[in-house]
Motif scaffolding. Structure first.
Motif, PDB file in Angstrom:
ATOM      1  N   LEU A  84     -13.261  15.551  79.714  1.00 36.30           N
ATOM      2  CA  LEU A  84     -11.908  16.009  80.060  1.00 36.30           C
ATOM      3  C   LEU A  84     -11.741  16.048  81.579  1.00 36.30           C
ATOM      4  CD1 LEU A  84      -9.277  17.069  78.763  1.00 36.30           C
ATOM      5  CD2 LEU A  84     -10.196  19.375  79.015  1.00 36.30           C
ATOM      6  N   LYS A  85     -12.763  16.507  82.267  1.00 38.00           N
ATOM      7  CA  LYS A  85     -12.716  16.565  83.730  1.00 38.00           C
ATOM      8  C   LYS A  85     -12.662  15.158  84.309  1.00 38.00           C
ATOM      9  CE  LYS A  85     -15.250  18.385  87.717  1.00 38.00           C
ATOM     10  NZ  LYS A  85     -16.455  19.155  88.156  1.00 38.00           N
ATOM     11  N   LEU A  86     -13.451  14.244  83.758  1.00 36.46           N
ATOM     12  CA  LEU A  86     -13.462  12.867  84.240  1.00 36.46           C
ATOM     13  C   LEU A  86     -12.092  12.216  84.089  1.00 36.46           C
ATOM     14  CD1 LEU A  86     -15.079  10.374  85.241  1.00 36.46           C
ATOM     15  CD2 LEU A  86     -15.567   9.869  82.849  1.00 36.46           C
ATOM     16  N   CYS A  87     -11.440  12.473  82.980  1.00 39.30           N
ATOM     17  CA  CYS A  87     -10.133  11.856  82.717  1.00 39.30           C
ATOM     18  C   CYS A  87      -9.022  12.453  83.579  1.00 39.30           C
ATOM     19  CB  CYS A  87      -9.769  12.008  81.244  1.00 39.30           C
ATOM     20  SG  CYS A  87     -10.798  11.013  80.144  1.00 39.30           S
ATOM     21  N   SER A  88      -9.240  13.670  84.099  1.00 40.25           N
ATOM     22  CA  SER A  88      -8.175  14.333  84.861  1.00 40.25           C
ATOM     23  C   SER A  88      -8.280  14.107  86.370  1.00 40.25           C
ATOM     24  CB  SER A  88      -8.214  15.846  84.586  1.00 40.25           C
ATOM     25  OG  SER A  88      -9.421  16.411  85.085  1.00 40.25           O
ATOM     26  N   LEU A  89      -9.298  13.351  86.822  1.00 40.93           N
ATOM     27  CA  LEU A  89      -9.540  13.207  88.259  1.00 40.93           C
ATOM     28  C   LEU A  89      -8.395  12.528  88.986  1.00 40.93           C
ATOM     29  CD1 LEU A  89     -13.352  12.253  88.367  1.00 40.93           C
ATOM     30  CD2 LEU A  89     -12.262  14.446  88.952  1.00 40.93           C
ATOM     31  N   ASN A  90      -7.701  11.616  88.328  1.00 37.31           N
ATOM     32  CA  ASN A  90      -6.641  10.865  88.999  1.00 37.31           C
ATOM     33  C   ASN A  90      -5.283  11.560  88.952  1.00 37.31           C
ATOM     34  OD1 ASN A  90      -8.418   8.810  89.634  1.00 37.31           O
ATOM     35  ND2 ASN A  90      -8.039   7.717  87.717  1.00 37.31           N
ATOM     36  N   TYR A  91      -5.236  12.814  88.463  1.00 34.73           N
ATOM     37  CA  TYR A  91      -3.955  13.510  88.297  1.00 34.73           C
ATOM     38  C   TYR A  91      -4.019  14.892  88.933  1.00 34.73           C
ATOM     39  CZ  TYR A  91      -3.606  10.092  84.480  1.00 34.73           C
ATOM     40  OH  TYR A  91      -3.595   8.946  83.734  1.00 34.73           O
ATOM     41  N   THR A  92      -2.831  15.369  89.353  1.00 33.91           N
ATOM     42  CA  THR A  92      -2.720  16.787  89.692  1.00 33.91           C
ATOM     43  C   THR A  92      -2.692  17.565  88.384  1.00 33.91           C
ATOM     44  OG1 THR A  92      -0.300  16.763  89.606  1.00 33.91           O
ATOM     45  CG2 THR A  92      -1.350  16.209  91.731  1.00 33.91           C
ATOM     46  N   ALA A  93      -2.937  18.870  88.471  1.00 33.61           N
ATOM     47  CA  ALA A  93      -2.991  19.686  87.250  1.00 33.61           C
ATOM     48  C   ALA A  93      -1.675  19.615  86.495  1.00 33.61           C
ATOM     49  CB  ALA A  93      -3.332  21.135  87.605  1.00 33.61           C
ATOM     50  N   THR A  94      -0.554  19.729  87.233  1.00 35.75           N
ATOM     51  CA  THR A  94       0.758  19.724  86.580  1.00 35.75           C
ATOM     52  C   THR A  94       1.036  18.372  85.929  1.00 35.75           C
ATOM     53  OG1 THR A  94       1.572  21.276  88.235  1.00 35.75           O
ATOM     54  CG2 THR A  94       3.219  20.105  86.923  1.00 35.75           C
ATOM     55  N   LEU A  95       0.749  17.305  86.670  1.00 39.60           N
ATOM     56  CA  LEU A  95       0.993  15.968  86.136  1.00 39.60           C
ATOM     57  C   LEU A  95       0.101  15.695  84.925  1.00 39.60           C
ATOM     58  CD1 LEU A  95       2.440  13.270  86.408  1.00 39.60           C
ATOM     59  CD2 LEU A  95       0.654  12.529  87.994  1.00 39.60           C
ATOM     60  N   PHE A  96      -1.161  16.180  84.975  1.00 38.64           N
ATOM     61  CA  PHE A  96      -2.087  15.958  83.857  1.00 38.64           C
ATOM     62  C   PHE A  96      -1.590  16.651  82.596  1.00 38.64           C
ATOM     63  CE2 PHE A  96      -6.095  17.011  81.562  1.00 38.64           C
ATOM     64  CZ  PHE A  96      -6.483  15.716  81.277  1.00 38.64           C
ATOM     65  N   ILE A  97      -1.171  17.913  82.765  1.00 40.60           N
ATOM     66  CA  ILE A  97      -0.662  18.661  81.604  1.00 40.60           C
ATOM     67  C   ILE A  97       0.592  18.007  81.063  1.00 40.60           C
ATOM     68  CG2 ILE A  97       0.369  20.846  80.889  1.00 40.60           C
ATOM     69  CD1 ILE A  97      -1.532  22.237  82.850  1.00 40.60           C
ATOM     70  N   SER A  98       1.451  17.556  81.985  1.00 42.25           N
ATOM     71  CA  SER A  98       2.693  16.912  81.555  1.00 42.25           C
ATOM     72  C   SER A  98       2.410  15.591  80.839  1.00 42.25           C
ATOM     73  CB  SER A  98       3.588  16.665  82.772  1.00 42.25           C
ATOM     74  OG  SER A  98       4.706  15.882  82.407  1.00 42.25           O
ATOM     75  N   LYS A  99       1.536  14.798  81.414  1.00 37.21           N
ATOM     76  CA  LYS A  99       1.243  13.498  80.833  1.00 37.21           C
ATOM     77  C   LYS A  99       0.572  13.611  79.483  1.00 37.21           C
ATOM     78  CE  LYS A  99      -0.734   8.975  81.979  1.00 37.21           C
ATOM     79  NZ  LYS A  99       0.533   8.276  81.720  1.00 37.21           N
ATOM     80  N   CYS A 100      -0.261  14.623  79.330  1.00 40.31           N
ATOM     81  CA  CYS A 100      -0.992  14.790  78.062  1.00 40.31           C
ATOM     82  C   CYS A 100      -0.199  15.613  77.054  1.00 40.31           C
ATOM     83  CB  CYS A 100      -2.318  15.483  78.322  1.00 40.31           C
ATOM     84  SG  CYS A 100      -3.378  14.571  79.454  1.00 40.31           S
ATOM     85  N   LYS A 101       0.955  16.142  77.456  1.00 36.48           N
ATOM     86  CA  LYS A 101       1.777  16.955  76.539  1.00 36.48           C
ATOM     87  C   LYS A 101       0.962  18.117  75.977  1.00 36.48           C
ATOM     88  CE  LYS A 101       4.562  12.951  75.369  1.00 36.48           C
ATOM     89  NZ  LYS A 101       5.067  12.032  74.314  1.00 36.48           N
ATOM     90  N   LEU A 102       0.302  18.843  76.922  1.00 37.30           N
ATOM     91  CA  LEU A 102      -0.603  19.915  76.513  1.00 37.30           C
ATOM     92  C   LEU A 102       0.021  21.304  76.635  1.00 37.30           C
ATOM     93  CD1 LEU A 102      -3.945  18.708  78.114  1.00 37.30           C
ATOM     94  CD2 LEU A 102      -3.271  18.553  75.727  1.00 37.30           C
ATOM     95  N   SER A 103       1.280  21.410  77.055  1.00 36.20           N
ATOM     96  CA  SER A 103       1.868  22.720  77.309  1.00 36.20           C
ATOM     97  C   SER A 103       1.746  23.623  76.106  1.00 36.20           C
ATOM     98  CB  SER A 103       3.344  22.573  77.715  1.00 36.20           C
ATOM     99  OG  SER A 103       3.436  21.765  78.879  1.00 36.20           O
ATOM    100  N   ARG A 104       2.129  23.100  74.937  1.00 31.94           N
ATOM    101  CA  ARG A 104       2.093  23.945  73.717  1.00 31.94           C
ATOM    102  C   ARG A 104       0.666  24.318  73.372  1.00 31.94           C
ATOM    103  NH1 ARG A 104       5.209  22.064  68.362  1.00 31.94           N
ATOM    104  NH2 ARG A 104       6.936  22.500  69.799  1.00 31.94           N
ATOM    105  N   THR A 105      -0.280  23.353  73.537  1.00 33.94           N
ATOM    106  CA  THR A 105      -1.680  23.632  73.216  1.00 33.94           C
ATOM    107  C   THR A 105      -2.238  24.732  74.089  1.00 33.94           C
ATOM    108  OG1 THR A 105      -1.944  21.318  72.601  1.00 33.94           O
ATOM    109  CG2 THR A 105      -3.960  22.585  72.976  1.00 33.94           C
ATOM    110  N   ILE A 106      -1.932  24.662  75.422  1.00 30.94           N
ATOM    111  CA  ILE A 106      -2.445  25.664  76.352  1.00 30.94           C
ATOM    112  C   ILE A 106      -1.837  27.029  76.063  1.00 30.94           C
ATOM    113  CG2 ILE A 106      -2.468  26.332  78.780  1.00 30.94           C
ATOM    114  CD1 ILE A 106      -2.748  23.363  79.461  1.00 30.94           C
ATOM    115  N   GLN A 107      -0.529  27.049  75.795  1.00 31.99           N
ATOM    116  CA  GLN A 107       0.125  28.318  75.496  1.00 31.99           C
ATOM    117  C   GLN A 107      -0.499  28.960  74.265  1.00 31.99           C
ATOM    118  OE1 GLN A 107       4.270  27.404  75.162  1.00 31.99           O
ATOM    119  NE2 GLN A 107       4.543  27.065  77.366  1.00 31.99           N
TER     120      GLN A 107
END
Length: 448
Positions: free
Chosen positions: A425-448
């Motif tokens: 997960l860390k390796l895949c997120s290296l090219n993104y900011t935290a906000t962009l990564f969450i947005s791109k992965c559509k993780l908002s609901r999962t994190i909440q």
């Protein structure tokens, strides 16, 4: 459990107690005069329990020979005061439990003594002896047929040889005695069949020979003989060009040969063998062939890095990766093990990266089948993302990897699996900011 057959012409009185042996023989229950000779001679030499075990499922047992409690043939029949007959051990157990009734009629017992039913015991023994000897005679007849067919194979050519092989195949497929007769070293059955395989063997002959061999117990000498280059090449040719049944039978034969200790390196490195196995694995219409093909490929994989490199070069990685969604759970575990071993090679991980369906198919497997499958899929995803993070990490994220990794981390999987998921997960997120990564992965609901 034996099948029950109530003989209509047999007079039975006294709750199942047979009173007249001669009447039973005359009415055909014991087969007429032939049984009379057995009563006083051969039958006394045969063990009733052994006969019952060997006859199981081959003869319909008359219902009067069956104990009403266990529904098994009686070895020591005894009769209660009500006239009902049972196996001694079964009725004694019934009485020892405090019951004072007849199990069949539920009549109260005015006397709990049991009387040996010698007439019925004699009838059961005579009937069993007759059936047992008849079965033995049939077995001997099968052995004679096998000997005749093997003798015919030594002399016949062309269509007569194919006919003899077909008849032998039928016997071997249905009779244990036939398999034993062919495998008997005295008549040279297996060496004779093996000698029919070679560079000039037609598919018509070869397919019949292989269909017989896979039903026989092959010792190490027989396997060594069949692994001679000319013979194994004949089998591999039929694996590639035969009918579907022939291909599956050839795969079974190769699987038997590879179970031996000494497998020739030239067999393992045969491009024709690998191509034939991959064709079987890709044929979705025949699940039996898929399972056999995958298990042989797994065996080949275990024979060293050189063989695995050859499998990569013939395209095994891409073909297996594309087929992952179509495998049963059992086959999927085997396929993932093969892919995991192949992707441990540099050329294997590159082949996996170059397969367009590899990453999406591996992501789908996560948390779907078993922890072992999830572990192997993660191992391969880590290999390709580490190899080309700029190319493979976005593709994995688009396939839904991030949400799957969070599920693994939150599950009851092993700590090592959770650790590998966090690292990926860390390796895949290296090219993104935290906000962009969450947005791109559509993780908002999962994190909440």
């Amino acid at each position: 459990m034996p099948q029950l057959q109530q003989p209509g012409s047999w007079n039975v009185v006294g709750g199942g107690q047979v009173l007249d042996l001669e009447t039973a023989v005359k009415d055909g229950i014991l087969g007429g005069g032939g049984a009379g000779a057995l009563v006083g001679s051969t039958e006394e030499k045969l063990d009733m329990k052994k006969m019952i075990e060997e006859l199981a499922g081959t003869s319909d047992v008359p219902s009067v020979f069956i104990c009403p409690i266990s529904l098994d043939p009686m070895l020591d029949p005894v009769t209660l005061c009500t006239g009902q007959t049972y196996e001694r051990s079964n009725i004694q157990k019934w009485l020892s439990m405090g019951h004072r009734t007849c199990p069949t009629t539920m009549q109260e017992l005015w006397d709990d003594d049991v009387t040996p039913n010698r007439t019925l015991h004699h009838l059961i023994r005579a009937w069993l002896s007759q059936c047992y000897l008849r079965m033995k005679k049939r077995s001997e007849d099968v052995g004679g047929q096998v000997a005749e067919l093997l003798d015919s194979l030594r002399r016949a050519k062309g269509k007569p040889r194919i006919h003899a092989l077909k008849e032998l195949g039928k016997l071997v497929g249905f009779h244990t005695a036939a398999r034993k007769a062919v495998a008997d070293a005295g008549n040279g059955g297996i060496p004779l069949l093996s000698s029919l395989l070679g560079p000039f063997t037609t598919h018509a002959v070869g397919s019949e020979v292989v269909s017989i061999l896979i039903n026989l117990p092959l010792d190490s000498e027989a396997k060594e003989n069949l692994m001679q280059p000319a013979k194994i090449s004949s089998i591999i040719d039929m694996l590639n060009d035969g009918t579907v049944d022939t291909k599956i039978n050839c795969a079974r034969c190769i699987q038997l040969l590879m179970s031996g200790r000494n497998v020739r390196s030239e067999i393992l490195s045969s491009l024709s063998l690998l191509a034939g196995l991959l064709r079987i694995v890709k044929d979705k219409r025949h699940p039996a062939g898929i399972s056999i093909g995958l298990n042989i490929l797994k065996t080949i994989c275990s024979h060293g890095q050189q063989v695995r490199g050859l499998m990569v070069r013939v395209g095994a990685v891409g073909q297996l990766a594309e087929l992952l969604p179509h495998f049963s759970h059992e086959c999927l575990e085997v396929a993932l093990q093969i892919l995991d071993e192949l992707s441990s090679l540099p050329e294997g991980s590159r082949a996996l990266k170059d397969c367009a369906q590899a990453i999406p198919n591996l992501v789908k497997i996560l948390m779907r089948v078993s922890e072992t499958c999830t572990q192997r899929a993660l191992s391969m995803l880590w290999a390709v993302c580490k190899l080309a993070p700029d190319e493979c990490a976005p593709a994995a994220i688009d396939a839904g990897l991030a949400a799957k990794l969070l599920l693994v981390i939150q599950s009851g999987c092993s700590p090592s699996l959770k650790q590998r998921s966090a690292e990926l997960l860390k390796l895949c997120s290296l090219n993104y900011t935290a906000t962009l990564f969450i947005s791109k992965c559509k993780l908002s609901r999962t994190i909440q």
